[in-house]
Design a protein around this motif. Sequence first.
Motif, PDB file in Angstrom:
ATOM      1  N   LYS A 148       0.819  -1.216   0.000  1.00  6.80           N
ATOM      2  CA  LYS A 148       0.000   0.000   0.000  1.00  6.80           C
ATOM      3  C   LYS A 148       0.860   1.275   0.000  1.00  6.80           C
ATOM      4  O   LYS A 148       2.081   1.225   0.057  1.00  6.80           O
ATOM      5  CB  LYS A 148      -0.940  -0.029   1.216  1.00  6.80           C
ATOM      6  CG  LYS A 148      -2.038  -1.097   1.102  1.00  6.80           C
ATOM      7  CD  LYS A 148      -3.055  -0.978   2.238  1.00  6.80           C
ATOM      8  CE  LYS A 148      -4.147  -2.053   2.115  1.00  6.80           C
ATOM      9  NZ  LYS A 148      -5.148  -1.935   3.215  1.00  6.80           N
ATOM     10  N   CYS A 182       1.969   1.914   4.019  1.00 10.09           N
ATOM     11  CA  CYS A 182       2.266   0.802   4.933  1.00 10.09           C
ATOM     12  C   CYS A 182       2.648  -0.413   4.090  1.00 10.09           C
ATOM     13  O   CYS A 182       2.636  -0.354   2.865  1.00 10.09           O
ATOM     14  CB  CYS A 182       1.051   0.490   5.814  1.00 10.09           C
ATOM     15  SG  CYS A 182      -0.391  -0.087   4.890  1.00 10.09           S
ATOM     16  N   CYS A 210       1.080  -3.339   3.878  1.00  7.71           N
ATOM     17  CA  CYS A 210       0.000  -4.302   3.598  1.00  7.71           C
ATOM     18  C   CYS A 210      -0.056  -4.664   2.116  1.00  7.71           C
ATOM     19  O   CYS A 210       0.155  -3.818   1.267  1.00  7.71           O
ATOM     20  CB  CYS A 210      -1.345  -3.707   3.997  1.00  7.71           C
ATOM     21  SG  CYS A 210      -1.568  -3.620   5.765  1.00  7.71           S
ATOM     22  N   VAL A 233      -4.939  -5.452   6.257  1.00  7.99           N
ATOM     23  CA  VAL A 233      -4.993  -4.197   7.009  1.00  7.99           C
ATOM     24  C   VAL A 233      -3.961  -4.224   8.137  1.00  7.99           C
ATOM     25  O   VAL A 233      -3.516  -5.289   8.550  1.00  7.99           O
ATOM     26  CB  VAL A 233      -6.400  -3.964   7.622  1.00  7.99           C
ATOM     27  CG1 VAL A 233      -7.410  -3.690   6.536  1.00  7.99           C
ATOM     28  CG2 VAL A 233      -6.825  -5.147   8.471  1.00  7.99           C
ATOM     29  N   CYS A 234      -3.589  -3.032   8.612  1.00  8.82           N
ATOM     30  CA  CYS A 234      -2.644  -2.908   9.721  1.00  8.82           C
ATOM     31  C   CYS A 234      -2.952  -1.596  10.440  1.00  8.82           C
ATOM     32  O   CYS A 234      -3.779  -0.814   9.980  1.00  8.82           O
ATOM     33  CB  CYS A 234      -1.202  -2.950   9.205  1.00  8.82           C
ATOM     34  SG  CYS A 234      -0.702  -1.414   8.409  1.00  8.82           S
ATOM     35  N   CYS A 282      -2.935   1.649   7.972  1.00  9.41           N
ATOM     36  CA  CYS A 282      -4.031   1.905   7.033  1.00  9.41           C
ATOM     37  C   CYS A 282      -5.387   1.899   7.745  1.00  9.41           C
ATOM     38  O   CYS A 282      -6.383   2.344   7.175  1.00  9.41           O
ATOM     39  CB  CYS A 282      -3.991   0.970   5.826  1.00  9.41           C
ATOM     40  SG  CYS A 282      -3.946  -0.776   6.185  1.00  9.41           S
TER      41      CYS A 282
HETATM   42 ZN    ZN Z   1      -1.738  -1.365   6.273  1.00  8.15          ZN
END
Ligand code: ZN
Length: 500
Positions: free
Chosen positions: A33, A36, A38, A50-51, A54
Motif C-alpha cells: 500500500k 504501509c 500491507c 490491514v494494519c 491503514c
Molecule cells: Zn496497512
Amino acid sequence: MTTPTLMDYDEALAKYEPVLGIETHIELGTASKMFCGCPTEFGAEPNTQVCPVCLGLPGALPVTNRAAIEGIIKIGLALNCEIVEWCRFARKNYFYPDMPKNFQISQYDEPLCVDGHLDVEVDGETYRIEIERVHMEEDTGKSLHVGGTTGRIHGAEYSLVDYNRAGIPLVEIVTKPIVATGDRAPLVARAFATELRELVRSLGVSDVRMEQGSMRCDVNVSLMPRGASEWGTRTETKNVNSLRSVERAVRSEIERQAAVLDGGGRIVQETRHFHEDTGRTTSGRSKEEAQDYRYFPEPDLVPMAPSRDWVAELRASLPELPAARRRRIQAEWNLSDLELRDVVNAGAVDLIEATVAQGTDAGAARKWWMNELSRRATEQGVELADLPITPEQVARVQAMITAGELNDKLARKVFEGVLAGEGTPDEVVAKRGLKVVSDEGELSAVIDEVIAGNADVADKIRAGKVAAAGALVGAVMKATRGQADAGRARELILEKLGAS
Ligand code: ZN
Ligand code: MN
C-alpha cells in the motif's frame, strides 16, 4: 426520484456548447500500500489486508511507498507533465465509514505533476486534452450495502465495510476544461479515457481494469448557450466505470442540462450517479467546496523532492508509448489510416504483433486476426484477445499454408477446430485429416473423373477458352472436400486438355 426531462441531443447541441472536465483515479499495481506494508491483491477476504497504519490507529505513522512515486512520475512524464522539484502531501478531512482515518492523505495546492497534455483522435481529428495536474493519494475502503435493491445505502438493511482497499496508492489525473468539442463531446471524453488507459497500461504501473475499479472516471459537464463566453454551472458524475459509460454519461448530462436550462431552470452544482441500466444520471450530494475539506499539509510525512537525476532516469526508462507505437506499426505493416484504426479498435495490435514476432508476414497475420478470427469473436460475443487461440497457433497455421500443406479453406477448418478445443493446429490437422492432397496420382485420377463428367466444359478449354478451367478446378475442390492444391489442379487440367 423524478425522471429528468431530456432534450433531443441534436437540438441540445444546436443551442448549447458543452464544456467537459475529466478526473480519473487510477490504482497503482504496487505490491504494497501507499503508506504501509500491507498487500494489495484484489479479491482477498474482507479486512485481511490491514494494519494499524491503514486503519488509522492512534500513534501509527505513514511511510511513503517509493514504487508508487515512481509509478506516478512515469504517468506524469508520459502525459508530458512537468515533475515539480518539491511538493507535499495534504490531509483532506471528511467523514465517511469506508475511510478509517477520517481523512485521506492526498495532495492539494502542491501536486507532483503539472501542466501536461494527451492527444486523442476522434473521426480522424486530433484533440489535445490539457492536463492540469496529476497527484498522489490513497484509496478508501469499500462499503457494501446489503438488503436493498440498488446496492446503494438508500433502502439497505445494513452495511458492511472492507478496509482492504484503504491505503492503496491512487493517482488522480485532472484535465483542464475541454472546450470546442461540439457534438463530439461524448466521443472525445471516451477517446480520452481510452487513450489514458492504453497509456497507463503500456507503462506497466496499473492493470487499469475499469470493471474492477482500478480506473474510474468522474465526468464534469456544463453547458453554455451558443455564442456565450461564460461557462455554465457544472455537474460531476462520479465513478463511471466503463469506457462506454463515459460516453453515455456525457451525452445524458448534455440532454438533461439542456432541458433544465431551456425550461428556465438552473443547474445545481452537485455530484451525480450514472446508472448503467437506464443510461441516465441521478442527483447525488450537493457539491462541496475545497474549503469544506479543511486541507492542511500532512504533518506525518516529509515533503517530496524527487531529484532531477531520478526523474531523468525514469524518463529514460519509459517504454514505447501507444501513440508512437501506432505510428511505427502503421509504417511497418503498411496500413492506411482507416486500416490502422480498424486494427486498434478491434484490439488486434498486440495479437498481430505477437504473430509477426513468430515469423508470420504482417499482411497474413492481419488477415487472419481481422477477418476470420474477428468474425468468430463477434459471433461468440467475446473480445478478440479472449478467443482460445494464441498468436503462436495462428503463426503455425500460416506456416503450414506457406509450406503448401494447407490452403486458406482448410486453414479456416483448423481455426474452427482449435477454437472448439480440439487441440493445437497440428493436432486438428491430424484428427480431421486436413492435408492438401498433393499426391499427384490421386489428384490426377480425380481430374480425369471431373473431365469425363464435364465434357462440354473440357471441349471449351480444348478450343482455347482457358478461363473455363475455373469450373473444373471448382469441381476438383468439391470432389476432394477442399483438400486439393487448387493451383496444381489447374496446371494438371490445362496440361491434360492440351491448353497449357
Ligand atoms: Zn496497512
Ligand atoms: Mn481524488
